[in-house]
Design an enzyme around this catalytic site. Sequence first.
Site, mmCIF file in Angstrom:
data_model
loop_
_atom_site.group_PDB
_atom_site.id
_atom_site.type_symbol
_atom_site.label_atom_id
_atom_site.label_comp_id
_atom_site.label_asym_id
_atom_site.label_seq_id
_atom_site.Cartn_x
_atom_site.Cartn_y
_atom_site.Cartn_z
ATOM 1 N N GLY A 168 0.821 -1.210 0.000
ATOM 2 C CA GLY A 168 0.000 0.000 0.000
ATOM 3 C C GLY A 168 0.854 1.258 0.000
ATOM 4 N N ASN A 221 -2.678 -8.526 1.166
ATOM 5 C CA ASN A 221 -3.600 -9.380 0.393
ATOM 6 C C ASN A 221 -3.955 -8.729 -0.947
ATOM 7 O OD1 ASN A 221 -5.323 -7.347 1.087
ATOM 8 N ND2 ASN A 221 -6.863 -8.637 2.075
ATOM 9 N N THR A 260 -6.312 -3.547 -1.870
ATOM 10 C CA THR A 260 -6.150 -2.136 -2.270
ATOM 11 C C THR A 260 -4.688 -1.808 -2.593
ATOM 12 O OG1 THR A 260 -5.929 -1.407 0.035
ATOM 13 C CG2 THR A 260 -8.133 -1.286 -0.916
ATOM 14 N N ASP A 272 -3.707 -12.588 3.735
ATOM 15 C CA ASP A 272 -4.675 -11.735 4.417
ATOM 16 C C ASP A 272 -4.476 -11.893 5.932
ATOM 17 O OD1 ASP A 272 -6.880 -10.567 5.588
ATOM 18 O OD2 ASP A 272 -8.325 -11.423 4.180
ATOM 19 N N SER A 302 -4.970 -2.141 5.877
ATOM 20 C CA SER A 302 -6.391 -1.764 5.995
ATOM 21 C C SER A 302 -6.803 -0.946 4.783
ATOM 22 C CB SER A 302 -6.646 -0.892 7.233
ATOM 23 O OG SER A 302 -8.021 -0.528 7.292
ATOM 24 N N LYS A 316 3.485 -11.533 20.556
ATOM 25 C CA LYS A 316 3.660 -12.169 21.867
ATOM 26 C C LYS A 316 4.468 -13.454 21.726
ATOM 27 C CE LYS A 316 0.664 -14.031 25.492
ATOM 28 N NZ LYS A 316 0.163 -15.318 24.961
ATOM 29 N N ALA A 347 -1.048 0.949 13.260
ATOM 30 C CA ALA A 347 -1.435 2.208 12.614
ATOM 31 C C ALA A 347 -2.863 2.536 12.997
ATOM 32 C CB ALA A 347 -1.313 2.066 11.095
ATOM 33 N N TYR A 351 -14.621 1.746 9.867
ATOM 34 C CA TYR A 351 -13.182 2.051 9.972
ATOM 35 C C TYR A 351 -12.866 2.596 11.365
ATOM 36 C CZ TYR A 351 -8.650 4.076 8.542
ATOM 37 O OH TYR A 351 -7.313 4.415 8.419
ATOM 38 N N TYR A 355 -3.144 -5.989 25.437
ATOM 39 C CA TYR A 355 -1.948 -6.854 25.332
ATOM 40 C C TYR A 355 -0.770 -6.230 26.068
ATOM 41 C CZ TYR A 355 -3.403 -10.722 22.381
ATOM 42 O OH TYR A 355 -3.990 -11.866 21.918
#
Length: 315
Positions: free
Chosen positions: A11, A33, A36, A57, A76, A106, A115, A146, A160
């Site tokens: 991207g 993937n 876009t 993906d 994304s 992890k 992001a 989104y 996390y």
Amino acid sequence: MKKVLITGAAGFLGSHLCDRFIEEGFYVIGMDNLITGSIKNIEHLFKLKHFEFYHHDVSRFVHIPGDLHYILHFASPASPIDYLQMPIQTMKVGSLGTHNLLGLAKAKNARILVASTSEVYGDPEVHPQPEEYWGHVNPIGPRGVYDEAKRFQEALTMAYHNFHGLETRIVRIFNTYGPRMRVNDGRALPAFLSQAIRKEALTVFGDGSQTRSFCYVEDLVEGVYRLLMSDYHLPVNIGNPDEITIKEFAEEIIGLVEDEKLEIIYKELPKDDPKKRRPDTTKAKEILGWEAKVSRREGLKRTYEYFKQVLNEST
Ligand code: UDP
């Protein structure tokens, strides 16, 4: 040699990050993937021995053999038109994708940077937006897929960090532009530039009084790199505080292509379109010693050259 996984590698932002991490001497694994993203953005890296690409993906289980030191989650759909057309993928990559990558971080004891976005502030009632502002988001509006995926991503990342002690970083990215943006991704800058180059009228939505603050990609990449290498785990805004109305922005682009005959036509304002947006970048300055350096004039000039080239190749 340190290994970094960059998702969304093909991207706009992901490909620039791949370039930067290669330059810094990392072994880079790019993942995308390609819904876009475009291979064209990373084609030049395939010949390097410190780069490899996985067509995958991240909303599905992610497996990386061997050591891994850093993860940057940039996958994304990211333009309002993209997430209108792909609402479920948008939600999955921000939620399931983030979960898979946090789990991978992890397992590998890796540091992860996710992001996030100024969209977590929604249509803000506080201006400019500092990181402490909780936002004003319509969860069931067209942008909700989104915005809420990214808000969930932030919450999961913090969980996390707090529960597992994972090393996490969260960057809230404001409008960013530059070479490798998709010509037809529907956002203001690619729309205006390609319309101006094709000598078509520029389509301003609403009356054009809404504002945005545009950051050149090189500045953004520098901010992300500094944040990853810092020891700060709370969200940090990265953006250029130079705010402009969308109408003025369209006029600037008409000036840039030096064709005063170009017209502006006004179209309906999309639902929930934020009226104002400008980052408060105090934290980035204090914690990272970072601020945007490339002026809009210079950034637009460089982006114009790229768009001319891409549009020439496609005709
Ligand atoms: N916009 C516009 N004309 C276009 C595309 C976008 O006037 O052809 C407006 C849009 O309504 C918004 C602003 O420009 O107010 C920035 O839109 P963009 O899609 O670039 O990103 P956003 O900041 O809304 O996520």
